[in-house]
Design an enzyme around this catalytic site. Sequence first.
Site, PDB file in Angstrom:
ATOM      1  N   HIS A 103       0.855  -1.191   0.000  1.00 57.65           N
ATOM      2  CA  HIS A 103       0.000   0.000   0.000  1.00 57.65           C
ATOM      3  C   HIS A 103       0.891   1.242   0.000  1.00 57.65           C
ATOM      4  O   HIS A 103       1.149   1.853   1.034  1.00 57.65           O
ATOM      5  CB  HIS A 103      -0.893  -0.027   1.248  1.00 57.65           C
ATOM      6  CG  HIS A 103      -1.898   1.079   1.305  1.00 57.65           C
ATOM      7  ND1 HIS A 103      -3.127   0.995   0.691  1.00 57.65           N
ATOM      8  CD2 HIS A 103      -1.861   2.291   1.903  1.00 57.65           C
ATOM      9  CE1 HIS A 103      -3.809   2.102   0.919  1.00 57.65           C
ATOM     10  NE2 HIS A 103      -3.058   2.914   1.648  1.00 57.65           N
ATOM     11  N   ASP A 155      -1.817 -10.301   0.745  1.00 55.08           N
ATOM     12  CA  ASP A 155      -0.994  -9.405  -0.064  1.00 55.08           C
ATOM     13  C   ASP A 155      -1.877  -8.646  -1.050  1.00 55.08           C
ATOM     14  O   ASP A 155      -1.908  -8.946  -2.245  1.00 55.08           O
ATOM     15  CB  ASP A 155       0.080 -10.215  -0.796  1.00 55.08           C
ATOM     16  CG  ASP A 155       1.082  -9.326  -1.523  1.00 55.08           C
ATOM     17  OD1 ASP A 155       1.074  -8.105  -1.287  1.00 55.08           O
ATOM     18  OD2 ASP A 155       1.867  -9.861  -2.327  1.00 55.08           O
ATOM     19  N   GLU A 164       0.904  -1.781   4.286  1.00 54.88           N
ATOM     20  CA  GLU A 164       1.472  -0.433   4.253  1.00 54.88           C
ATOM     21  C   GLU A 164       2.838  -0.400   4.943  1.00 54.88           C
ATOM     22  O   GLU A 164       2.966  -0.814   6.094  1.00 54.88           O
ATOM     23  CB  GLU A 164       0.537   0.553   4.946  1.00 54.88           C
ATOM     24  CG  GLU A 164       1.019   1.992   4.871  1.00 54.88           C
ATOM     25  CD  GLU A 164       0.041   2.962   5.505  1.00 54.88           C
ATOM     26  OE1 GLU A 164      -0.068   4.092   5.006  1.00 54.88           O
ATOM     27  OE2 GLU A 164      -0.625   2.585   6.495  1.00 54.88           O
TER      28      GLU A 164
END
Length: 208
Positions: A103, A155, A164
């Site tokens: 992310h 994932d 993230e």
Amino acid sequence: KSEYFMCSCLGKGSHNVQKTPGGLIYRQRWNNLQFVTSASFLATVYSDYLVSSGRNLRCDSGNVPSSELLSFAKSQVDYILGDNPRATSYMVGYGNNFPQRIHHRGSSIVSIKANPSFVSCFGGYNTWFSSKRSNTNQLTGAIVGGPDAYDDFADERKNYEQTEPATYNNAPLLGVLARLSGGHGGYNQLLPGIVIIILKFLLLSCYK
């Protein structure tokens, strides 16, 4: 509080920290690895402090040698780098199986060198965020949020709680790796005020 926390990390206190079935410290689903790397760094610092002061760690189960703190820190780093039930490295670019859809906007959108076309804010979101493809720019070395309480990990780019990356995940890990590379010899940690400052900062971070 420092001894209490260290004992709880080792599973030898009156109230021990939660761990996943695979042995990873677990505090919360959203970016759990920030707590893992911070606690591991604290363990290496406190281990050297005990050696420097000629003491053992005093836990409810009895005295514990400082070397166990280093072994604990190593076990957490080993888990992060792939020694876990999923055989997944949570450091991007390390090992054969690491997160491919982190992310991270810069990592997700195609490089300007490959496609110089302008990408608007909404365009980047609509075109790249929901894409199932691997990130076009690999953020090598980044530590992501990590697995959940059961060692599971999805994932997916939208799964920000686990995929993230954050600088405060990596920063303590650098200290841990530097210390572990020095072996079990120990370093003088009796510098005035340094250990106390580090312990207070990290304990506040771990208990927030």
